[in-house]
Design a protein around this motif. Structure first.
Motif, PDB file in Angstrom:
ATOM      1  N   ASN A 120     -12.464 -26.991   7.269  1.00 51.94           N
ATOM      2  CA  ASN A 120     -11.892 -27.653   6.115  1.00 51.94           C
ATOM      3  C   ASN A 120     -12.454 -29.057   6.046  1.00 51.94           C
ATOM      4  OD1 ASN A 120      -9.812 -29.364   4.622  1.00 51.94           O
ATOM      5  ND2 ASN A 120      -9.055 -27.302   4.226  1.00 51.94           N
ATOM      6  N   GLY A 121     -12.915 -29.471   4.862  1.00 48.63           N
ATOM      7  CA  GLY A 121     -13.558 -30.758   4.728  1.00 48.63           C
ATOM      8  C   GLY A 121     -12.617 -31.918   4.506  1.00 48.63           C
ATOM      9  N   ASP A 122     -11.295 -31.658   4.404  1.00 46.49           N
ATOM     10  CA  ASP A 122     -10.359 -32.761   4.191  1.00 46.49           C
ATOM     11  C   ASP A 122     -10.477 -33.753   5.340  1.00 46.49           C
ATOM     12  OD1 ASP A 122      -9.602 -31.369   2.008  1.00 46.49           O
ATOM     13  OD2 ASP A 122      -7.684 -30.676   2.789  1.00 46.49           O
ATOM     14  N   ASP A 123     -10.383 -35.043   5.020  1.00 48.03           N
ATOM     15  CA  ASP A 123     -10.737 -36.022   6.031  1.00 48.03           C
ATOM     16  C   ASP A 123      -9.600 -36.924   6.483  1.00 48.03           C
ATOM     17  OD1 ASP A 123     -10.412 -37.561   3.809  1.00 48.03           O
ATOM     18  OD2 ASP A 123     -12.421 -38.402   3.774  1.00 48.03           O
ATOM     19  N   LYS A 124      -8.356 -36.708   6.026  1.00 47.19           N
ATOM     20  CA  LYS A 124      -7.214 -37.504   6.461  1.00 47.19           C
ATOM     21  C   LYS A 124      -6.076 -36.582   6.888  1.00 47.19           C
ATOM     22  CE  LYS A 124      -8.484 -41.812   5.069  1.00 47.19           C
ATOM     23  NZ  LYS A 124      -8.553 -42.986   5.938  1.00 47.19           N
ATOM     24  N   VAL A 125      -5.314 -37.037   7.878  1.00 45.55           N
ATOM     25  CA  VAL A 125      -4.106 -36.330   8.271  1.00 45.55           C
ATOM     26  C   VAL A 125      -2.931 -37.286   8.111  1.00 45.55           C
ATOM     27  CG1 VAL A 125      -2.866 -35.156  10.117  1.00 45.55           C
ATOM     28  CG2 VAL A 125      -5.342 -34.891   9.938  1.00 45.55           C
ATOM     29  N   ALA A 126      -1.977 -36.916   7.255  1.00 46.92           N
ATOM     30  CA  ALA A 126      -0.749 -37.700   7.090  1.00 46.92           C
ATOM     31  C   ALA A 126       0.362 -36.986   7.848  1.00 46.92           C
ATOM     32  CB  ALA A 126      -0.393 -37.828   5.617  1.00 46.92           C
ATOM     33  N   TYR A 127       1.195 -37.742   8.549  1.00 51.44           N
ATOM     34  CA  TYR A 127       2.224 -37.087   9.353  1.00 51.44           C
ATOM     35  C   TYR A 127       3.478 -37.949   9.434  1.00 51.44           C
ATOM     36  CZ  TYR A 127       0.064 -40.220  12.769  1.00 51.44           C
ATOM     37  OH  TYR A 127      -0.459 -41.326  13.399  1.00 51.44           O
ATOM     38  N   THR A 128       4.585 -37.276   9.660  1.00 51.35           N
ATOM     39  CA  THR A 128       5.873 -37.929   9.877  1.00 51.35           C
ATOM     40  C   THR A 128       6.345 -37.568  11.272  1.00 51.35           C
ATOM     41  OG1 THR A 128       6.430 -37.772   7.529  1.00 51.35           O
ATOM     42  CG2 THR A 128       8.256 -38.135   9.056  1.00 51.35           C
ATOM     43  N   TYR A 129       6.868 -38.541  12.011  1.00 50.89           N
ATOM     44  CA  TYR A 129       7.308 -38.250  13.366  1.00 50.89           C
ATOM     45  C   TYR A 129       8.555 -39.045  13.719  1.00 50.89           C
ATOM     46  CZ  TYR A 129       4.726 -42.593  14.417  1.00 50.89           C
ATOM     47  OH  TYR A 129       4.266 -43.887  14.437  1.00 50.89           O
ATOM     48  N   ASP A 130       9.374 -38.448  14.560  1.00 53.58           N
ATOM     49  CA  ASP A 130      10.584 -39.096  15.052  1.00 53.58           C
ATOM     50  C   ASP A 130      10.290 -39.771  16.384  1.00 53.58           C
ATOM     51  OD1 ASP A 130      12.053 -38.205  12.901  1.00 53.58           O
ATOM     52  OD2 ASP A 130      12.781 -36.414  13.906  1.00 53.58           O
ATOM     53  N   VAL A 131      10.878 -40.936  16.600  1.00 54.85           N
ATOM     54  CA  VAL A 131      10.708 -41.684  17.840  1.00 54.85           C
ATOM     55  C   VAL A 131      12.035 -41.678  18.596  1.00 54.85           C
ATOM     56  CG1 VAL A 131      10.042 -43.888  18.872  1.00 54.85           C
ATOM     57  CG2 VAL A 131       9.011 -43.155  16.698  1.00 54.85           C
ATOM     58  N   PHE A 132      11.968 -41.432  19.911  1.00 59.02           N
ATOM     59  CA  PHE A 132      13.151 -41.373  20.750  1.00 59.02           C
ATOM     60  C   PHE A 132      13.013 -42.346  21.920  1.00 59.02           C
ATOM     61  CE2 PHE A 132      12.617 -37.317  18.698  1.00 59.02           C
ATOM     62  CZ  PHE A 132      13.891 -36.948  18.307  1.00 59.02           C
ATOM     63  N   ASN A 133      14.126 -42.886  22.364  1.00 64.34           N
ATOM     64  CA  ASN A 133      14.174 -43.623  23.623  1.00 64.34           C
ATOM     65  C   ASN A 133      14.626 -42.663  24.715  1.00 64.34           C
ATOM     66  OD1 ASN A 133      13.352 -46.200  22.831  1.00 64.34           O
ATOM     67  ND2 ASN A 133      15.379 -46.715  22.080  1.00 64.34           N
ATOM     68  N   CYS A 134      13.830 -42.522  25.764  1.00 60.04           N
ATOM     69  CA  CYS A 134      14.111 -41.517  26.792  1.00 60.04           C
ATOM     70  C   CYS A 134      14.276 -42.153  28.174  1.00 60.04           C
ATOM     71  CB  CYS A 134      12.976 -40.493  26.853  1.00 60.04           C
ATOM     72  SG  CYS A 134      12.786 -39.539  25.330  1.00 60.04           S
ATOM     73  N   LYS A 135      15.087 -41.487  28.988  1.00 58.60           N
ATOM     74  CA  LYS A 135      15.330 -41.931  30.355  1.00 58.60           C
ATOM     75  C   LYS A 135      15.893 -40.761  31.141  1.00 58.60           C
ATOM     76  CE  LYS A 135      17.577 -45.712  32.895  1.00 58.60           C
ATOM     77  NZ  LYS A 135      18.460 -46.913  32.767  1.00 58.60           N
ATOM     78  N   LEU A 136      15.581 -40.702  32.421  1.00 50.14           N
ATOM     79  CA  LEU A 136      16.168 -39.659  33.244  1.00 50.14           C
ATOM     80  C   LEU A 136      17.666 -39.883  33.391  1.00 50.14           C
ATOM     81  CD1 LEU A 136      13.704 -39.132  36.244  1.00 50.14           C
ATOM     82  CD2 LEU A 136      14.029 -37.665  34.247  1.00 50.14           C
ATOM     83  N   GLY A 137      18.432 -38.802  33.213  1.00 48.33           N
ATOM     84  CA  GLY A 137      19.864 -38.876  33.464  1.00 48.33           C
ATOM     85  C   GLY A 137      20.146 -38.921  34.956  1.00 48.33           C
ATOM     86  N   ARG A 138      21.397 -39.124  35.314  1.00 48.59           N
ATOM     87  CA  ARG A 138      21.764 -39.269  36.732  1.00 48.59           C
ATOM     88  C   ARG A 138      21.415 -38.007  37.523  1.00 48.59           C
ATOM     89  NH1 ARG A 138      27.788 -41.061  37.963  1.00 48.59           N
ATOM     90  NH2 ARG A 138      26.972 -42.887  36.854  1.00 48.59           N
ATOM     91  N   ASN A 139      21.768 -36.842  36.996  1.00 49.19           N
ATOM     92  CA  ASN A 139      21.500 -35.589  37.719  1.00 49.19           C
ATOM     93  C   ASN A 139      19.999 -35.316  37.815  1.00 49.19           C
ATOM     94  OD1 ASN A 139      24.245 -35.142  38.018  1.00 49.19           O
ATOM     95  ND2 ASN A 139      24.396 -33.837  36.216  1.00 49.19           N
ATOM     96  N   GLU A 140      19.282 -35.606  36.730  1.00 45.84           N
ATOM     97  CA  GLU A 140      17.834 -35.379  36.729  1.00 45.84           C
ATOM     98  C   GLU A 140      17.136 -36.321  37.701  1.00 45.84           C
ATOM     99  OE1 GLU A 140      19.618 -33.758  33.137  1.00 45.84           O
ATOM    100  OE2 GLU A 140      19.708 -35.761  34.038  1.00 45.84           O
ATOM    101  N   LEU A 141      17.581 -37.562  37.748  1.00 47.15           N
ATOM    102  CA  LEU A 141      17.000 -38.528  38.674  1.00 47.15           C
ATOM    103  C   LEU A 141      17.254 -38.103  40.115  1.00 47.15           C
ATOM    104  CD1 LEU A 141      15.573 -41.212  39.170  1.00 47.15           C
ATOM    105  CD2 LEU A 141      17.791 -42.367  38.947  1.00 47.15           C
TER     106      LEU A 141
END
Length: 256
Positions: A120-141
């Motif tokens: 495909n010759g289209d030359d731009k990609v437009a996108y929408t994305y969600d941003v999250f703040n992440c951290k290990l929980g107590r049990n995962e840590l």
């Protein structure tokens, strides 16, 4: 004879325990001597979770004899422990607790090779994305620290970094478009244009994709592209088809 037996009988990782019990009866031969062969067997896994790696066949019978180099990285909504062994790389994953932060939009240029691969010759990609703040929980840590306490490794990081937070992103929609008029004769001509938007199932092997088309009447090529992009932004694959769907593919317009 032992090599002949191995080549004839040991075809899958489930046979490793049987082979190990045989080696226990032979003086001067260790299972680590066969590590390269064992790691090429069908069924060998390279990806684990923190609570199952030390109990795996791969670790119990092969990798416990070696000390890997450990690298810790934060990827999307996971903390990854990357272990580099002499003949294999292992990834151990742990989930993070993530809080939604914001939604962003972006545009990037498609590379020449990417355009060739997609035909495909289209030359731009437009996108929408969600941003999250992440951290290990107590049990995962706790789970990560327990694994690292029981696992020998080389590393150049401080355990305190395990408590850090990081940003994770998740694409919710994307489409490609061209900044060029596909035919100069249409640059100012009014015409009717058909556009197509695709909703793909998540994950990759999920439900089939669904295509949505629309018609933009009596418009120039450039205005039709803007209206097609707006239609793609406003179309909600989740509302139409369910939470496993997201927008992808091309805003592909053609003259009618």
């Amino acid at each position: 004879m032992l090599d002949t037996y191995f080549d004839a009988k040991i075809k899958h990782k489930n046979a490793i325990s049987e082979f190990a019990s045989l080696l226990d009866k032979i003086n001067g031969v260790s299972i680590s001597d066969y590590s390269k062969k064992l790691l090429k067997l069908s069924g060998i896994n390279k990806s684990f979770r923190t609570d199952n790696y030390l109990d795996s066949i791969e670790y119990q019978y092969i990798l416990r004899y070696f000390t890997p180099q450990l690298n810790v990285n934060y990827h999307h909504k996971y903390l990854n422990l990357d272990l580099t062994y002499p003949d294999i790389n292992i990834r151990i994953k742990e989930d993070a607790n993530c809080d939604f932060k914001e939604t962003k939009n972006g545009v990037r240029n498609r590379g020449f090779l990417e355009s060739l691969v997609t035909l495909n010759g289209d030359d731009k990609v437009a996108y929408t994305y969600d941003v999250f703040n992440c951290k290990l929980g107590r049990n995962e840590l706790t789970s990560v620290k327990k694994l690292l306490h029981d696992l020998p490794y080389y590393a150049d990081f401080s355990a305190s970094t395990l408590s850090k937070s990081w940003e994770a992103t998740e694409t919710t929609s994307s489409y490609t478009y061209s900044t060029e008029t596909k035919s100069t004769s249409f640059s100012s001509q009014l015409a009717d244009w058909k556009y197509t938007i695709t909703c793909s199932g998540r994950p990759i092997f999920g439900p089939p994709s669904r295509t949505h088309s629309g018609l933009i009447k009596n418009s120039t090529h450039s205005d039709a592209y803007l209206m097609a992009q707006k239609a793609a932004d406003e179309l909600s694959c989740v509302e139409l088809h369910g939470p496993e769907y997201f927008k992808t593919g091309y805003v592909d317009i053609e003259i009618q």
